[in-house]
Design a protein around this motif. Structure first.
Motif, PDB file in Angstrom:
ATOM      1  N   UNK A   1       6.586 -36.573 104.993  1.00 30.22           N
ATOM      2  CA  UNK A   1       7.692 -37.086 105.793  1.00 30.22           C
ATOM      3  C   UNK A   1       8.915 -37.409 104.942  1.00 30.22           C
ATOM      4  N   UNK A   2       8.763 -37.404 103.625  1.00 28.58           N
ATOM      5  CA  UNK A   2       9.902 -37.590 102.735  1.00 28.58           C
ATOM      6  C   UNK A   2      10.576 -36.270 102.400  1.00 28.58           C
ATOM      7  N   UNK A   3       9.810 -35.192 102.350  1.00 31.62           N
ATOM      8  CA  UNK A   3      10.330 -33.883 101.943  1.00 31.62           C
ATOM      9  C   UNK A   3      10.967 -33.149 103.121  1.00 31.62           C
TER      10      UNK A   3
ATOM     11  N   UNK B   1      -8.594 -42.012 101.417  1.00 32.88           N
ATOM     12  CA  UNK B   1      -7.564 -42.742 102.141  1.00 32.88           C
ATOM     13  C   UNK B   1      -6.264 -42.771 101.347  1.00 32.88           C
ATOM     14  N   UNK B   2      -6.370 -43.024 100.039  1.00 29.00           N
ATOM     15  CA  UNK B   2      -5.178 -43.084  99.202  1.00 29.00           C
ATOM     16  C   UNK B   2      -4.502 -41.718  99.111  1.00 29.00           C
ATOM     17  N   UNK B   3      -5.302 -40.678  98.924  1.00 29.43           N
ATOM     18  CA  UNK B   3      -4.737 -39.335  98.826  1.00 29.43           C
ATOM     19  C   UNK B   3      -4.060 -38.922 100.127  1.00 29.43           C
ATOM     20  N   UNK B   4      -4.684 -39.216 101.237  1.00 30.35           N
ATOM     21  CA  UNK B   4      -4.102 -38.838 102.525  1.00 30.35           C
ATOM     22  C   UNK B   4      -2.807 -39.613 102.774  1.00 30.35           C
ATOM     23  N   UNK B   5      -2.800 -40.906 102.455  1.00 27.66           N
ATOM     24  CA  UNK B   5      -1.581 -41.709 102.610  1.00 27.66           C
ATOM     25  C   UNK B   5      -0.452 -41.114 101.768  1.00 27.66           C
ATOM     26  N   UNK B   6      -0.767 -40.749 100.527  1.00 18.58           N
ATOM     27  CA  UNK B   6       0.243 -40.198  99.632  1.00 18.58           C
ATOM     28  C   UNK B   6       0.752 -38.855 100.157  1.00 18.58           C
ATOM     29  N   UNK B   7      -0.148 -38.031 100.675  1.00 14.69           N
ATOM     30  CA  UNK B   7       0.267 -36.744 101.238  1.00 14.69           C
ATOM     31  C   UNK B   7       1.198 -36.942 102.418  1.00 14.69           C
ATOM     32  N   UNK B   8       0.850 -37.870 103.314  1.00  9.98           N
ATOM     33  CA  UNK B   8       1.687 -38.114 104.482  1.00  9.98           C
ATOM     34  C   UNK B   8       3.052 -38.664 104.080  1.00  9.98           C
ATOM     35  N   UNK B   9       3.076 -39.589 103.132  1.00  6.71           N
ATOM     36  CA  UNK B   9       4.350 -40.132 102.669  1.00  6.71           C
ATOM     37  C   UNK B   9       5.229 -39.017 102.095  1.00  6.71           C
ATOM     38  N   UNK B  10       4.617 -38.158 101.294  1.00 11.32           N
ATOM     39  CA  UNK B  10       5.377 -37.061 100.693  1.00 11.32           C
ATOM     40  C   UNK B  10       5.868 -36.089 101.762  1.00 11.32           C
TER      41      UNK B  10
END
Length: 263
Positions: A250-252, A239-248
């Motif tokens: 939509x930020x990039x 869950x944490x890894x997926x959240x971090x991937x999604x945040x990155x």
């Protein structure tokens, strides 16, 4: 300085029908209790995973050239590293390695849940065979590819595209860029995670839609000596890894790119 990144694991992200994912991978570094015998593993995979009929060995070859007063000699050696298996009818590929497992979903990428469930199912099979006493590292990687007409065209897809540093030469925006590679590694304060981000433009293979490809690679992995077993069995680390991937993600990528990826 950030003391801890607060993760809202219930946060919802837009589903992008046309997301440019060419490979998603979940990996485990988990040394087996005893050395793996390749022949035994091959037979095990054949019997356990009939839906993965393709089982191909991956071997590492090395050549050493020695020069001595009495002459020179060349030594060749090879060592088994993994078995790669491919599912019939679905773009799933896995590598059962000497010290772990990698499960990849190739194009077309469906969605997170079936990908994660298939990866965890194959992990259970690796665990049954290898009986690893602990998990040293878990990784989640998403590789995205966008065909572009030119390097400057890639800037439409990135919120912060690379530019000429310092004072422009010759006026305007500086010298025209012919290629770029950018790599950065980020800590995640308060969590045993790191994010490795790479974006680059490379020549596309012959016959591709356009001459160049913009590649954006999100590689997230656990740090420390081992993964907390409660985080793994609860699924929290994914869950944490997926959240971090999604945040990155939509930020990039730029708003124009996100609109295009909606399909």
């Amino acid at each position: 300085m950030i003391e801890k990144v607060e993760m809202n694991l219930d946060e919802k992200f837009p589903h992008l029908q046309g997301a440019p994912i060419v490979e998603a991978a979940i990996s485990w570094d988990a040394a087996p209790a005893e050395s793996i015998d390749p022949k035994t593993l091959h037979n095990f995979l054949r019997g356990k995973l009939p839906e993965y009929p393709q089982v191909a060995p991956q071997v590492e070859f090395s050549v050493e050239h020695h020069v001595a007063p009495d002459g020179s000699r060349t030594a060749h050696s090879h060592a088994w590293q993994a078995f790669q298996i491919a599912m019939k009818g679905e773009p799933y590929v896995a590598q059962f390695r000497r010290t772990g497992l990698v499960v990849s979903r190739l194009k077309p990428y469906e969605s997170w849940t079936p990908f994660r469930e298939e990866a965890i199912r194959l992990w259970g099979i690796y665990e049954e065979f290898a009986s690893p006493p602990e998990i040293q590292k878990i990784g989640l990687r998403y590789i995205n590819l966008v065909p572009v007409a030119s390097v400057s065209d890639a800037s439409r897809y990135l919120r912060q595209p690379p530019t000429f540093p310092g004072t422009p030469i010759g006026g305007g925006n500086g010298l025209p860029m012919s290629n770029f590679v950018h790599q950065a590694r980020f800590d995640v304060p308060g969590h045993d995670l790191q994010l490795n981000l790479v974006h680059t433009v490379q020549a596309a293979p012959p016959g591709s839609e356009k001459e160049l490809n913009l590649i954006v690679d999100f590689d997230i992995f656990s740090t420390g000596n081992r993964v907390e077993i409660d985080d793994f069995h609860s699924g929290r680390i994914f869950q944490m890894m997926r959240w971090l991937k999604n945040k990155a993600f939509f930020s990039v990528f730029s708003e124009d790119a996100i609109s295009q990826f909606r399909g």
